[in-house]
Write a protein that holds these residues in place. Structure first.
Motif, PDB file in Angstrom:
ATOM      1  N   PRO A 231       0.817  -1.211   0.000  1.00 20.59           N
ATOM      2  CA  PRO A 231       0.000   0.000   0.000  1.00 20.59           C
ATOM      3  C   PRO A 231       0.853   1.265   0.000  1.00 20.59           C
ATOM      4  N   ASP A 232       2.056   1.193   0.580  1.00 24.38           N
ATOM      5  CA  ASP A 232       2.902   2.387   0.585  1.00 24.38           C
ATOM      6  C   ASP A 232       3.379   2.724  -0.824  1.00 24.38           C
ATOM      7  N   ARG A 233       3.644   1.699  -1.619  1.00 20.68           N
ATOM      8  CA  ARG A 233       4.038   1.968  -2.998  1.00 20.68           C
ATOM      9  C   ARG A 233       2.870   2.584  -3.765  1.00 20.68           C
ATOM     10  N   ALA A 234       1.677   2.025  -3.544  1.00 22.24           N
ATOM     11  CA  ALA A 234       0.491   2.555  -4.220  1.00 22.24           C
ATOM     12  C   ALA A 234       0.276   4.012  -3.844  1.00 22.24           C
ATOM     13  N   ALA A 235       0.376   4.311  -2.545  1.00 20.31           N
ATOM     14  CA  ALA A 235       0.176   5.689  -2.099  1.00 20.31           C
ATOM     15  C   ALA A 235       1.265   6.589  -2.678  1.00 20.31           C
ATOM     16  N   GLY A 236       2.483   6.071  -2.763  1.00 17.02           N
ATOM     17  CA  GLY A 236       3.595   6.841  -3.293  1.00 17.02           C
ATOM     18  C   GLY A 236       3.377   7.245  -4.740  1.00 17.02           C
ATOM     19  N   VAL A 237       2.931   6.284  -5.562  1.00 16.80           N
ATOM     20  CA  VAL A 237       2.747   6.625  -6.974  1.00 16.80           C
ATOM     21  C   VAL A 237       1.507   7.484  -7.176  1.00 16.80           C
ATOM     22  N   LEU A 238       0.516   7.323  -6.300  1.00 10.52           N
ATOM     23  CA  LEU A 238      -0.668   8.191  -6.405  1.00 10.52           C
ATOM     24  C   LEU A 238      -0.263   9.648  -6.225  1.00 10.52           C
ATOM     25  N   ALA A 239       0.625   9.869  -5.274  1.00 10.71           N
ATOM     26  CA  ALA A 239       1.057  11.231  -4.996  1.00 10.71           C
ATOM     27  C   ALA A 239       1.886  11.798  -6.133  1.00 10.71           C
ATOM     28  N   GLU A 240       2.447  10.914  -6.983  1.00  6.43           N
ATOM     29  CA  GLU A 240       3.208  11.407  -8.129  1.00  6.43           C
ATOM     30  C   GLU A 240       2.316  11.660  -9.321  1.00  6.43           C
ATOM     31  N   GLY A 241       1.107  11.129  -9.288  1.00  9.22           N
ATOM     32  CA  GLY A 241       0.180  11.366 -10.379  1.00  9.22           C
ATOM     33  C   GLY A 241      -0.209  10.115 -11.146  1.00  9.22           C
ATOM     34  N   SER A 242       0.182   8.964 -10.651  1.00 12.31           N
ATOM     35  CA  SER A 242      -0.228   7.731 -11.311  1.00 12.31           C
ATOM     36  C   SER A 242      -1.649   7.360 -10.903  1.00 12.31           C
ATOM     37  N   ILE A 243      -2.140   6.327 -11.542  1.00 11.19           N
ATOM     38  CA  ILE A 243      -3.479   5.843 -11.237  1.00 11.19           C
ATOM     39  C   ILE A 243      -3.338   4.423 -10.712  1.00 11.19           C
ATOM     40  N   VAL A 244      -4.069   4.127  -9.643  1.00 14.27           N
ATOM     41  CA  VAL A 244      -3.993   2.803  -9.043  1.00 14.27           C
ATOM     42  C   VAL A 244      -5.338   2.119  -9.228  1.00 14.27           C
ATOM     43  N   ILE A 245      -5.274   0.862  -9.620  1.00 16.24           N
ATOM     44  CA  ILE A 245      -6.516   0.114  -9.803  1.00 16.24           C
ATOM     45  C   ILE A 245      -6.523  -1.042  -8.813  1.00 16.24           C
ATOM     46  N   LEU A 246      -7.574  -1.099  -8.017  1.00 13.10           N
ATOM     47  CA  LEU A 246      -7.693  -2.156  -7.019  1.00 13.10           C
ATOM     48  C   LEU A 246      -8.866  -3.049  -7.406  1.00 13.10           C
ATOM     49  N   VAL A 247      -8.702  -4.329  -7.146  1.00 13.50           N
ATOM     50  CA  VAL A 247      -9.744  -5.279  -7.498  1.00 13.50           C
ATOM     51  C   VAL A 247     -10.110  -6.051  -6.247  1.00 13.50           C
ATOM     52  N   ASP A 248     -11.410  -6.172  -6.004  1.00 17.05           N
ATOM     53  CA  ASP A 248     -11.844  -6.931  -4.843  1.00 17.05           C
ATOM     54  C   ASP A 248     -11.441  -8.390  -5.033  1.00 17.05           C
ATOM     55  N   GLY A 249     -10.862  -8.957  -4.016  1.00 13.89           N
ATOM     56  CA  GLY A 249     -10.452 -10.338  -4.102  1.00 13.89           C
ATOM     57  C   GLY A 249      -9.030 -10.509  -4.569  1.00 13.89           C
ATOM     58  N   SER A 250      -8.327  -9.392  -4.792  1.00  8.48           N
ATOM     59  CA  SER A 250      -6.945  -9.512  -5.240  1.00  8.48           C
ATOM     60  C   SER A 250      -6.039  -8.704  -4.335  1.00  8.48           C
ATOM     61  N   PRO A 251      -4.983  -9.288  -3.834  1.00  6.79           N
ATOM     62  CA  PRO A 251      -4.081  -8.534  -2.968  1.00  6.79           C
ATOM     63  C   PRO A 251      -3.049  -7.729  -3.753  1.00  6.79           C
TER      64      PRO A 251
END
Lengths: 494, 361
Positions: A231-251
């Motif tokens: 999650p820290d990597r996801a939050a890190g790239v979000l702050a840079e302007g990337s887009i994160v896609i999360l799927v229920d049932g997938s870690p």
């Protein structure tokens, strides 16, 4: 199977018919409670609802007093989000996701829906694929809500927007597209939303399904979206302007747009000082190049270019190969395949057995094949080192790609020697140059050259020197922080 | 789909039929040294050394010999006598007997130069004696070719052999106002011994310099970075020796009146330190004496050496090249006439920078 269709409103349909159909499943519970002051019907899927909620929060209140109207019941229950509806489609949908239906009479068209779904999620554990010694030790789990919580916890700002989709006409998987509006590029957001929204598939079991469906080039061996369990990597790239896609049932979360060099940067690079991080990144890139090219170069040189071998090495090579009946290509192919077999067997077996396989394969097969004169020990070292080097890639999917693209190189080396390797490399570069991720160039800081982005590509320069967001992501808000304020040093006296 | 199939078919066809011949490392006889002997009037004998790596990792030698007219032809005939194809890509040393060198090396060097798989860093040397015998001599640790190459390289770096290889040989051959030199080696009691330097006029060997004069030649030919020199002196009626080590030299040319009567002044700076003295103690006087002794000796040798060059009309020190590069309208023919009578001034400057940790008085 018309109940799959959302909001099927044929006149023949009635609530009773829906219940009838549900009753065909063994785990559907539908009963009338005769002891309570008010007679009511309660129906739900036993496998979907949390029995504790029913026994603690619903049944006691129902049995306490009598109700005339269903709205009274709504006021009495201590649960929020209670829906009173006669929409069959909604009733179906909510019951199938874990709501309890309460009716006062069996023939009522209206029902009360109480959410009581079972939330059986794995605990948040230590990341296994992207483990880092320093830094946070949380990883995504299979529950989308938990995952969103892990991200939002790190970005407590109103601009963090989450767009949810339900994808898969059988699985109805919740897919969330997460971005920070104002920081993520509008075009990138639209691309992501459009591609995710357009997915037509019956079942989504993991985020890799989504990745394969929305990536720019489906025929490329290279992953075009990073998948991370941190999650820290996801939050890190979000702050840079990337887009994160999360799927229920997938870690695993998907990150895009991304570039090739980002696949070789581990999150740990940001936790250690910049000198060390830069050295490690360069080491990783060398390791990857080594891993792809060393066996093909061995084959090419032994087949065609004996002149290139240093004289001191020649005796070692000749003596190690003197008893081997196979030409270098087959020798290398056999060893490479053996290593791939070991890796595959190790990955398919339970951890404890897998380790044994690794040791047995590595030591026993390796030594035996050298002693039997099937492979030379020099090549054994080379292949083992190449395998080891390919493990340094932080993103698992990329390390698989690296495993694979070695084989075309090997074939070209056998056919045309070093020229063949050069040709294979040209093809590879041509492919990489054409590749995009969410429409953004994949090979970005190299081509198109962006000096600003080179600060965080092959090396990682200090944070202070990177006041801008990556050019690659085309963020409307280019400045991360004020460079001037960061440089100012405040004295104790002030 | 059709496109992909066609591409694969094209790659397969081109890939399979467009290959060059394979040269698998362990199925080759890789030559490390070649040697040429003069056999009869028009015949030469070529000897090639092939290292054989035994499965126990020891290296032994194999020599293949053939007789022919041209060097290329003879190398080609070597294939006939070998179980594996003989390849030239790793030749490190080419040796020529003195008789061949005196006849001229043009034919034999041309081949080494023309073959693209042979590098231009290949070493050339003249052998005093039978080349075949030298190449057949086994040395421990390395095969003969590598052994000779290592010894010559070692002597280029730390000894008195001027830097040499095919490229430099050809460069000094083709440069106007310059003549090549090559080391002379011999087989002496099962060891390779550096005997001296062969001086060439074109590709023909005309004269030689003995080993003891090679220091001076190398100092004039290029800058020495590390060498040793021995001086003899008499102290109180006793013969004493001074050994000067770590010698660094620098040379400088000064050319005057190029077009009328050229005069060349050679400045030679020698720096070194005393490492051994057989006498009592090294004093300041000894140092001055050693400096003067060395200066006189080097000057004397230089002057006589250059006189000798002028007599043979050869120019291994590249005076002509120095003159040519300093002026326009340099005329080779005119220069050759002037060269014989040209005045060469030699200014030697020796300085002993230290005398070691044992302090004198």
């Amino acid at each position: 199977m018309n109940w799959f269709k959302k909001g099927s409103k044929t006149e023949e349909d009635s609530l009773l018919k829906v219940i009838e159909q549900f009753k065909k499943s063994g785990d559907f519970i539908d009963f009338q409670n005769p002891q309570s002051p008010t007679h009511y019907w309660i129906s739900y899927f036993g496998s979907l609802v949390d029995a504790e909620i029913i026994h603690r929060d619903i049944l006691p209140y129902l049995n306490k007093s009598s109700f005339k109207k269903i709205e009274d019941l709504k006021a009495a229950l201590p649960i929020e989000n209670i829906v009173v509806t006669s929409d069959l489609g909604q009733i179906q949908q909510m019951m199938l996701t874990g709501s309890v239906l309460i009716r006062l009479n069996i023939a009522d068209k209206q029902g009360l829906l109480v959410r009581a779904e079972m939330n059986k999620a794995r605990e948040v554990t230590i990341p296994e694929e992207e483990f880092s010694v320093v830094g946070p030790k949380e990883s995504f789990v299979e529950s989308l809500t938990t995952n969103l919580n892990l991200i939002r916890k790190r970005l407590p700002i109103p601009e963090l927007e989450i767009k949810e989709f339900k994808i898969g006409n059988l699985s109805k998987t919740r897919v969330a597209v997460v971005y920070i509006s104002g920081i993520a590029n509008e075009e990138n957001i639209n691309t992501a939303l459009q591609r995710v929204g357009d997915i037509q598939f019956h079942q989504i079991l993991d985020s890799s399904y989504i990745a394969q469906m929305i990536q720019d080039n489906d025929n490329s061996p290279f992953p075009q979206l990073i998948d991370t369990e941190r999650p820290d990597r996801a939050a890190g790239v979000l702050a840079e302007g990337s887009i994160v896609i999360l799927v229920d049932g997938s870690p695993h979360a998907l990150i895009g747009p991304t570039t090739l060099v980002k696949f070789f940067s581990a999150l740990e690079d940001y936790f250690v000082n910049w000198q060390l991080a830069s050295v490690l990144r360069i080491l990783r890139l060398i390791a990857v190049t080594f891993s792809i090219l060393v066996t093909p170069i061995y084959v090419a040189i032994l087949n065609y270019h004996y002149e290139l071998i240093p004289k001191d090495l020649m005796a070692t090579l000749v003596s190690s190969r003197s008893l081997i009946p196979l030409p270098p290509f087959f020798e290398a192919l056999i060893l490479e395949l053996t290593i791939e077999l070991l890796r595959e067997a190790g990955a398919r077996l339970p951890t404890k057995v897998g380790q044994t396989i690794g040791i047995v394969g590595g030591i026993v097969i390796g030594t035996a094949s050298v002693e039997a004169g099937l492979t030379s020990n020099v090549l054994l070292i080379i292949v083992a080192l190449a395998a080891l080097a390919s493990f340094t890639t932080p993103v698992y999917k990329m390390s698989n790609t690296i495993r694979m693209i070695r084989f075309p190189f090997l074939v070209m080396a056998e056919l045309w020697g070093l020229v063949g390797i050069a040709i294979a490399f040209i093809f590879l570069m041509g492919h990489l140059l054409r590749l995009t991720s969410f429409g953004r160039p994949y090979l970005e800081p190299i081509y198109p050259p962006r000096i600003e982005d080179l600060k965080d590509a092959f090396v990682r320069l200090p944070f202070k020197m990177q006041p801008k967001r990556p050019v690659e992501l085309q963020s409307p808000e280019t400045i991360k922080f004020s460079e001037k304020a960061a440089k100012q040093k405040k004295d104790i006296d002030e | 789909m059709k496109k992909i199939v066609i591409t694969i078919i094209i790659i397969a066809i081109v890939g399979y039929f467009g290959r060059i011949d394979k040269e698998i490392l362990d199925e080759l006889d890789i030559v490390t040294a070649v040697g040429y002997d003069s056999k009869s009037k028009n015949k030469i004998e070529a000897t090639a050394v092939v290292p054989v790596v035994n499965p126990d990792k020891s290296i032994s030698n194999k020599t293949i010999t053939s007789i022919g007219n041209l060097s290329k032809e003879t190398l080609y005939y070597l294939n006939k006598k070998s179980a594996k194809p003989v390849v030239n890509g790793k030749i490190e040393v080419a040796l020529y007997s003195k008789q061949l060198a005196e006849k001229g090396l043009q034919n034999y060097i041309d081949y080494l130069h023309r073959d693209p798989s042979i590098g231009t860093r290949l070493l050339l040397a003249v052998v005093d004696g039978n080349v075949k015998k030298m190449l057949e001599e086994p040395f421990k640790e390395f095969d003969t070719g590598t052994y000779i190459q290592r010894q010559i390289i070692q002597n280029i770096q730390n000894g008195f052999i001027p830097t040499t290889n095919v490229h430099l040989f050809l460069s000094s051959y083709y440069t106007e106002g310059m003549d090549p030199v090559l080391p002379i080696i011999e087989l002496k009691e099962k060891n390779i011994n550096i005997k001296g330097l062969a001086l060439f006029k074109g590709t023909k060997m005309v004269d030689s310099i003995p080993y003891r004069k090679m220091f001076v030649f190398k100092a004039l030919h290029e800058n020495i970075k590390n060498a040793g020199y021995k001086l003899r002196t008499t102290e109180k009626g006793k013969t004493e020796y001074i050994s000067i080590q770590g010698i660094q030299t620098k040379k400088k040319f000064q050319v005057q009146n190029i077009h009328t009567s050229p005069k060349i002044t050679l400045h030679l700076k020698i720096k070194g330190y005393i490492r051994e003295y057989t006498g009592a103690t090294v004093t300041a006087n000894t140092v001055i004496k050693a400096e003067r002794l060395m200066k006189d000796k080097v000057q004397k040798e230089t002057v006589s050496m250059i006189k000798n060059f002028q007599r043979y009309n050869i120019d291994p020190l590249a005076f002509g090249e120095q003159a040519r590069s300093r002026t326009r309208h340099w005329d080779k023919k005119k220069w050759e006439q002037q060269y014989k009578k040209m005045k060469v001034n030699v200014v030697v400057d020796v300085s002993i920078v230290e005398i070691g940790v044992v302090d004198g008085h």
